[in-house]
Motif scaffolding. Sequence first.
Motif, mmCIF file in Angstrom:
data_model
loop_
_atom_site.group_PDB
_atom_site.id
_atom_site.type_symbol
_atom_site.label_atom_id
_atom_site.label_comp_id
_atom_site.label_asym_id
_atom_site.label_seq_id
_atom_site.Cartn_x
_atom_site.Cartn_y
_atom_site.Cartn_z
ATOM 1 N N GLN A 85 -6.991 22.409 -17.878
ATOM 2 C CA GLN A 85 -7.912 21.782 -18.819
ATOM 3 C C GLN A 85 -7.838 22.429 -20.200
ATOM 4 O O GLN A 85 -7.858 21.732 -21.223
ATOM 5 N N LEU A 86 -7.749 23.760 -20.241
ATOM 6 C CA LEU A 86 -7.652 24.450 -21.526
ATOM 7 C C LEU A 86 -6.353 24.085 -22.242
ATOM 8 O O LEU A 86 -6.338 23.857 -23.457
ATOM 9 N N GLN A 87 -5.262 24.008 -21.487
ATOM 10 C CA GLN A 87 -3.992 23.603 -22.095
ATOM 11 C C GLN A 87 -4.064 22.168 -22.614
ATOM 12 O O GLN A 87 -3.572 21.862 -23.703
ATOM 13 N N ALA A 88 -4.675 21.286 -21.835
ATOM 14 C CA ALA A 88 -4.788 19.883 -22.227
ATOM 15 C C ALA A 88 -5.609 19.733 -23.496
ATOM 16 O O ALA A 88 -5.291 18.914 -24.377
ATOM 17 N N LEU A 89 -6.667 20.536 -23.615
ATOM 18 C CA LEU A 89 -7.533 20.470 -24.793
ATOM 19 C C LEU A 89 -6.773 20.918 -26.034
ATOM 20 O O LEU A 89 -6.798 20.243 -27.075
ATOM 21 N N GLU A 90 -6.092 22.046 -25.930
ATOM 22 C CA GLU A 90 -5.338 22.555 -27.077
ATOM 23 C C GLU A 90 -4.204 21.603 -27.458
ATOM 24 O O GLU A 90 -3.968 21.319 -28.638
ATOM 25 N N PHE A 91 -3.502 21.086 -26.453
ATOM 26 C CA PHE A 91 -2.370 20.195 -26.706
ATOM 27 C C PHE A 91 -2.837 18.884 -27.340
ATOM 28 O O PHE A 91 -2.152 18.319 -28.194
ATOM 29 N N SER A 92 -4.009 18.407 -26.959
ATOM 30 C CA SER A 92 -4.553 17.179 -27.546
ATOM 31 C C SER A 92 -4.794 17.345 -29.040
ATOM 32 O O SER A 92 -4.598 16.405 -29.820
ATOM 33 N N ALA A 93 -5.198 18.551 -29.434
ATOM 34 C CA ALA A 93 -5.389 18.807 -30.864
ATOM 35 C C ALA A 93 -4.061 18.710 -31.611
ATOM 36 O O ALA A 93 -4.003 18.156 -32.719
ATOM 37 N N LEU A 94 -2.993 19.217 -31.015
ATOM 38 C CA LEU A 94 -1.673 19.124 -31.649
ATOM 39 C C LEU A 94 -1.243 17.671 -31.803
ATOM 40 O O LEU A 94 -0.690 17.280 -32.839
ATOM 41 N N LEU B 45 -12.196 15.660 -34.372
ATOM 42 C CA LEU B 45 -10.838 15.151 -34.146
ATOM 43 C C LEU B 45 -10.557 14.994 -32.654
ATOM 44 O O LEU B 45 -10.045 13.963 -32.208
ATOM 45 N N LEU B 46 -10.922 16.006 -31.879
ATOM 46 C CA LEU B 46 -10.644 15.971 -30.445
ATOM 47 C C LEU B 46 -11.398 14.862 -29.732
ATOM 48 O O LEU B 46 -10.900 14.289 -28.753
ATOM 49 N N GLN B 47 -12.585 14.542 -30.203
ATOM 50 C CA GLN B 47 -13.336 13.452 -29.583
ATOM 51 C C GLN B 47 -12.551 12.149 -29.669
ATOM 52 O O GLN B 47 -12.527 11.354 -28.720
#
Length: 375
Positions: A171-180, A325-327
């Motif tokens: 989940q943490l990786q997915a959150l960070e990657f979504s920002a990219l 942005l992430l939303q």
Amino acid sequence: MLLAFLLVGAYAVVILRCWYAWKQLPEPRLSTDTPPAFFSVIIPVRNEAQNIISLLQDLERQQYPASHYEVIVVDDLSEDATSELVSQFQAQTRMPLTLLFLADFSGKRQKKAAVETGIQHAKGEWIACTDGDCRLSPQWLQTFNQIKQDQSPKMISGPVAYAPTQTLWQQLQALEFSALIGVGAASIAVQKPTMCNGANLAYEKAAFYEVNGFKGNEQVPSGDDEFLLHKIHQKYPGQIAFAKSSQAVVQTPAAATITQFLHQRVRWASKWKHYESLSSQALALVVLGANVAVLVVLLGAVFNYCSWGLLGIVLTTKIVPDALLLQQVLGLFGKKRLLSLLWFLQLVYVPYILITAFLGLRGKYQWKGRELRTA
């Protein structure tokens, strides 16, 4: 402390601009009347025996005219049963499927050479790229084709999401990657493209050859995606599109271990010093500067050089734009629940980005069972 606050403020302005740009991106509406282009799907693979059949089945299920696409798998010296599985699938499918072995082409090695070899054998006017461990929706090619028709781009960057996201680590990786992904899409929207992902990318074959393909950055093992993005943008400004559609999302697994994760991020970071795009270099410096600033203010609060209230203001200034942005991006992926982890991600993000930025300067990492170095 003032400099730190200014750095975080600059970061907030950049991310807010990205949030606004994301909202302005057009969303394609699929139409059955759109004339189909011929796509050659290029899949460079190395040791993907666990994943390749699922991907080929996804391609077989594409809701796109079977006469208007082909699949070319280029095996980069796999040490497992990848090629055998592709051959078996090839024997029973009606989908046009070609298997090439990079070892058969003198002087060809690693991913860029695999992609280039696939393109040399491609019949299509358009190239669509993905990776051997990815999953695709049935409308993947149809979405690319619709955007090609609607926007007449030379290149289309598509969204990539991590799946599954069952554990906290995933989940943490997915959150960070979504920002990219969000920042990359927004940079395309403002016609200053900085990043894209080779797991979900399409471009006009003629444009690839017009910019001399990967020539000029052969010394960088990765970067088949972003260096090409920058070259096509330089040649054809304003003709890069982003596929803002849930039907265009490509799913790929997160790193299984911390070691694998760090090697992946170091590989990405090692490309920064080779960017010729000023916007890409500036974005990297803004992100790094903001995270250094957060660390400085945190240490200042711990050692009584500044108040904890100031730390709260700095963190809020940074996190609120991130959340906006992430939303939007997580909404496209159907993963808005991951937003609740944003504060926790910030705690681990600062040391992580400093470590990967430092190691990225060395350019040494492991990838697909190989020890590599970016010159």
